[in-house]
Scaffold this motif. Structure first.
Motif, mmCIF file in Angstrom:
data_model
loop_
_atom_site.group_PDB
_atom_site.id
_atom_site.type_symbol
_atom_site.label_atom_id
_atom_site.label_comp_id
_atom_site.label_asym_id
_atom_site.label_seq_id
_atom_site.Cartn_x
_atom_site.Cartn_y
_atom_site.Cartn_z
ATOM 1 N N SER A 100 0.848 -1.186 0.000
ATOM 2 C CA SER A 100 0.000 0.000 0.000
ATOM 3 C C SER A 100 0.885 1.238 0.000
ATOM 4 C CB SER A 100 -0.936 0.010 1.201
ATOM 5 O OG SER A 100 -0.201 0.176 2.380
ATOM 6 N N ASN A 105 -4.204 0.569 -1.856
ATOM 7 C CA ASN A 105 -3.751 -0.818 -1.945
ATOM 8 C C ASN A 105 -3.454 -1.167 -3.391
ATOM 9 O OD1 ASN A 105 -3.788 -1.802 0.735
ATOM 10 N ND2 ASN A 105 -6.028 -1.823 0.662
ATOM 11 N N VAL A 153 -9.774 2.930 0.032
ATOM 12 C CA VAL A 153 -10.890 3.232 0.925
ATOM 13 C C VAL A 153 -10.785 4.718 1.259
ATOM 14 C CG1 VAL A 153 -11.909 2.798 3.181
ATOM 15 C CG2 VAL A 153 -10.948 0.906 1.880
ATOM 16 N N ILE B 72 -14.048 -1.089 8.464
ATOM 17 C CA ILE B 72 -12.946 -0.708 7.573
ATOM 18 C C ILE B 72 -12.819 0.817 7.558
ATOM 19 C CG2 ILE B 72 -12.138 -0.719 5.173
ATOM 20 C CD1 ILE B 72 -13.626 -3.427 4.865
ATOM 21 N N LYS B 76 -9.669 3.095 8.941
ATOM 22 C CA LYS B 76 -9.050 4.035 7.999
ATOM 23 C C LYS B 76 -8.882 5.418 8.633
ATOM 24 C CE LYS B 76 -7.745 5.198 3.813
ATOM 25 N NZ LYS B 76 -6.852 4.396 2.968
ATOM 26 N N ASN B 77 -9.873 5.830 9.420
ATOM 27 C CA ASN B 77 -9.882 7.186 9.960
ATOM 28 C C ASN B 77 -9.209 7.320 11.318
ATOM 29 O OD1 ASN B 77 -11.286 8.514 7.864
ATOM 30 N ND2 ASN B 77 -13.112 7.413 8.494
ATOM 31 N N MET B 95 -7.591 -8.327 8.377
ATOM 32 C CA MET B 95 -8.306 -7.938 7.175
ATOM 33 C C MET B 95 -8.685 -6.452 7.202
ATOM 34 S SD MET B 95 -11.089 -10.147 5.415
ATOM 35 C CE MET B 95 -10.127 -10.614 4.012
ATOM 36 N N GLU B 98 -5.520 -4.501 6.508
ATOM 37 C CA GLU B 98 -5.097 -4.596 5.114
ATOM 38 C C GLU B 98 -6.005 -3.770 4.202
ATOM 39 O OE1 GLU B 98 -4.651 -8.594 3.425
ATOM 40 O OE2 GLU B 98 -4.987 -7.649 1.475
ATOM 41 N N LYS B 99 -7.315 -3.963 4.349
ATOM 42 C CA LYS B 99 -8.272 -3.268 3.473
ATOM 43 C C LYS B 99 -8.138 -1.746 3.574
ATOM 44 C CE LYS B 99 -11.081 -5.423 0.748
ATOM 45 N NZ LYS B 99 -11.196 -4.939 -0.628
ATOM 46 N N SER B 100 -7.947 -1.268 4.825
ATOM 47 C CA SER B 100 -7.923 0.179 4.998
ATOM 48 C C SER B 100 -6.513 0.738 4.814
ATOM 49 C CB SER B 100 -8.446 0.533 6.388
ATOM 50 O OG SER B 100 -7.670 -0.132 7.354
ATOM 51 N N ALA B 101 -5.542 -0.136 4.494
ATOM 52 C CA ALA B 101 -4.145 0.264 4.311
ATOM 53 C C ALA B 101 -3.647 1.053 5.531
ATOM 54 C CB ALA B 101 -3.975 1.055 3.017
ATOM 55 N N LYS B 103 -1.489 2.136 8.576
ATOM 56 C CA LYS B 103 -0.064 1.970 8.900
ATOM 57 C C LYS B 103 0.320 2.695 10.179
ATOM 58 C CE LYS B 103 1.923 1.066 4.384
ATOM 59 N NZ LYS B 103 2.502 1.698 3.200
#
Lengths: 355, 301
Positions: A100, A105, A153, B72, B76-77, B95, B98-101, B103
């Motif tokens: 990512s 992603n 997203v 998700i 993300k937020n 999951m 990963e989906k929301s990247a 970090k």
């Protein structure tokens, strides 16, 4: 071919052994390994309306065994390989790396791409023993071309995801065949115990035959539009009701030709599964296809599936399914009854409860 | 082709709008917790200086959450993710990340407590059910764990939101003082539970029984995470009777059938005891301990 198979299987079994031994040694750098085993008893009874033919088929068989090895590669990349193993054949179902970048992603390689609801799932995680006829008609066994997909997203309060991808499913040096996809998904909760997700997808395929003189081939352009919807109501004690549906609309046109060559197909499936508790679930799917045959006559296929499944744990499922399909095509009119009793188990790494 | 360009263009417009919309939002950090107990604990430290949200509502089974869309978006937020770890969320947290990247900072609070029930190498086998190789992850029901985790969270907050650190430190110290008093009070009030024989459905109250020295006669789950079989339940009826069991306890998300079956066969009362509480800004970690212990006390009457 046989020799190749033995060599490959020796390699994989030693990989597995190394993996398990490594686990015992607490070697944290070993990849996750998971293995799916499944097998079934299937009874088919197909009655052809045109000539009164009546065919029975009753068989025991194992389906593809699936081996997945996945791991982070370094601080930037993850990688995964999924092999589907069948008598004397090893198919690469997925082999990709992903990463990512700025919250986007990126996945490159071969994968069960995010196009509609079912396509990104491995069939062993499905609620039914077979995929609905509409899925098979429009997506084939699965859409897992070689290429790449970006997904993102959005950093907003509600879930909004967008994605684009480019793939090559039918590699041939004589002509170009390229597919593009794009999607938009939205999802949210309704109160405390309900949630849904809705998605719109476009998969466009272009075949360009400039380089060849073969008169049989012609340029073609194909746009598959998909809408999917999933809805859950969660009750206490791990009991829940799930609706999943997808609608497909496909436009196929020979670019060089006139309107005569134009055809549009559509279809959908709708499935409802009620999970009583962690052990028992029942469900039904209704699926329909609207298409045209070689004589440009319209026909319909309808299919109903009913199933009851038992999970001993998160890792094992036994399922009984009855299916009935009817095709009213004047060239291929049939009624088909199918009964399947099958098992699906997973060994190794814990699978994800994907949405 | 033009059609798909239009589509992409529309998407870009939506993204553009969405990003400018999100920039306009307030500057407070967002903390997202997997389980609500960490949200109500964090509330004691951050008060109104951060937005907190939890993936799970009070009485959902933390093992069986789906990586649903709303979660998700919330990951993300967020600027800080607080989860139990020790594989409690293994089915869904990777999951979401990963989906929301995602970090940014992730805190696995089980790293800061003494885990019970760490299986030996020989026991790590799916034959034994849903074994947790790093120990029992239901760690929030031991008050010492709450203290250790509060301090660990304060340290993380220092990295994530250093500007408000002094405020957080003050709240943390006040909380620890109040919590120490609470522990003493509870320990005194519930010393009657010491040595009382109780049957549990799952291993979700083990830290509580360890703290108050409640005697666990049996689990209704023969193997963790595997629904109890009738054969096994019949085999433990005599043991439960003979050991003068006072109560059968299950968490709200556990299946009631096994408790009812044993209750019928032995005449021993079965009750549902809260496991966690909704994060709603009002419930506190003090309330959680009170509710759980009150429920057990009522059950014993």
């Amino acid at each position: 071919m046989k020799f190749k198979y033995y060599v490959l299987s020796a390699v994989f079994s030693s990989c597995l052994l190394m993996g398990f031994e490594g686990f015992a040694n607490q070697n944290a750098f070993n990849p996750d390994i998971s293995l799916i085993l499944n097998g079934k008893y299937q009874y088919d009874n197909k009655i052809l309306a045109n000539d009164g033919g009546n065919f029975y088929n009753s068989s025991f068989l194992i389906d593809e065994s699936e081996l997945t090895i996945s791991s982070s590669i370094d601080d930037k990349f993850n990688g995964a390989l999924t092999l589907a193993v069948m008598d004397g054949e090893i198919g690469v179902e997925e082999a990709f790396i992903n990463s990512s970048l700025y919250g986007v992603n990126v996945k490159v390689g071969r994968s069960l791409w995010d196009i509609g609801y079912l396509n990104s799932k491995h069939p062993h995680s499905d609620n039914f023993a077979t995929r609905p006829i509409a899925y098979e008609f429009f997506m084939g066994e699965s859409f897992n071309g070689d290429g790449g997909q970006f997904s993102y997203v959005l950093p907003v309060k509600k879930y909004v995801e967008v994605g684009v991808g480019v793939y090559n499913i039918d590699y041939n040096s004589d002509y170009n065949n390229i597919s593009y996809s794009t999607y938009l998904r939205f999802g949210e909760d309704i109160g405390k115990n309900q949630d849904y997700r809705i998605g719109l997808y476009l998969l466009a395929n272009r075949t360009d035959t400039k380089n060849i003189i073969d008169m049989e081939m012609e340029d073609s352009s194909n746009n598959l539009f998909i809408m999917d919807y999933k809805y859950n109501i969660n009750f206490m004690n791990d009991s829940k009701l799930t609706f999943i549906g997808e609608y497909y609309h496909n436009n196929l046109a020979g670019v060089n030709d006139d309107i005569e060559n134009y055809s549009a197909d559509s279809g959908y499936y709708a499935s409802l599964v009620y999970q009583f508790n962690r052990r028992w679930a029942v469900g039904g799917t209704y699926s329909q296809i609207f298409s045209k045959n070689e004589d440009y006559e319209k026909y319909q296929i309808q299919e109903s599936l009913l199933m009851v499944s038992y999970n001993n744990s998160e890792f094992s499922t036994i399922r009984l399914q009855y299916g009935f399909a009817h095709n009213n095509d004047s060239l291929d009119n049939y009624n088909n009854h199918t009964v399947i009793l099958h098992y699906v188990v997973s060994i190794g790494a814990h699978s994800a409860h994907s949405y | 082709m033009i059609k798909s360009f239009k589509y992409v263009l529309a998407l870009l417009l939506i993204m553009n709008f969405a990003i400018s919309y999100s920039k306009a939002e307030e500057k407070k950090i967002n903390i997202f917790t997997c389980e609500p107990e960490w949200a109500i604990l964090l509330q004691e430290i951050v008060k109104d200086k951060a937005n907190i949200d939890s993936a799970i509502y009070g009485n959902q089974n933390p093992h069986f959450i789906q990586a649903k869309p709303s979660l998700i978006a919330k990951v993300k937020n967020s600027n800080m993710l607080v989860c139990t770890g020790a594989e409690l969320e293994i089915g869904w947290l990777p999951m979401l990340i990963e989906k929301s990247a995602y970090k940014k900072s992730v805190v696995y609070v089980s790293n800061y407590v003494k885990m019970l029930d760490i299986p030996s190498k020989d026991e790590i086998d799916r034959k034994n059910g849903d074994v947790h190789p790093f120990g029992n992850p239901h760690i929030h029901l031991h008050p010492e764990n709450i203290k250790a985790i509060a301090s660990a969270l304060l340290e993380k907050l220092k990295e994530v939101d250093s500007l408000n650190y002094d405020f957080y430190k003050k709240n943390h110290d006040e909380f620890i003082k109040k919590w120490d008093e609470k522990i003493l009070k509870l320990k005194d009030k519930y010393k009657v539970l010491n040595g009382v024989n109780i049957v549990f459905h799952h291993k979700d109250f083990d830290y509580l029984t360890d703290w108050l020295k409640i005697n666990k006669v049996a689990y209704l789950e023969e193997k963790a995470g595997v629904s109890p079989s009738a054969v096994y339940l019949r085999s433990i009826v005599d043991k439960i009777k003979n050991e003068k069991t006072k109560l059968i306890i299950r968490a709200p998300y556990s299946d009631k059938d096994a408790s009812l079956f044993i209750s019928n066969k032995t005449g021993i009362k079965n009750i549902v005891v809260p496991y966690s509480m909704d994060y709603d800004g009002k419930n506190t970690i003090f309330d959680l301990y009170d509710n759980i212990l009150n429920a057990i006390e009522e059950g014993l009457k």
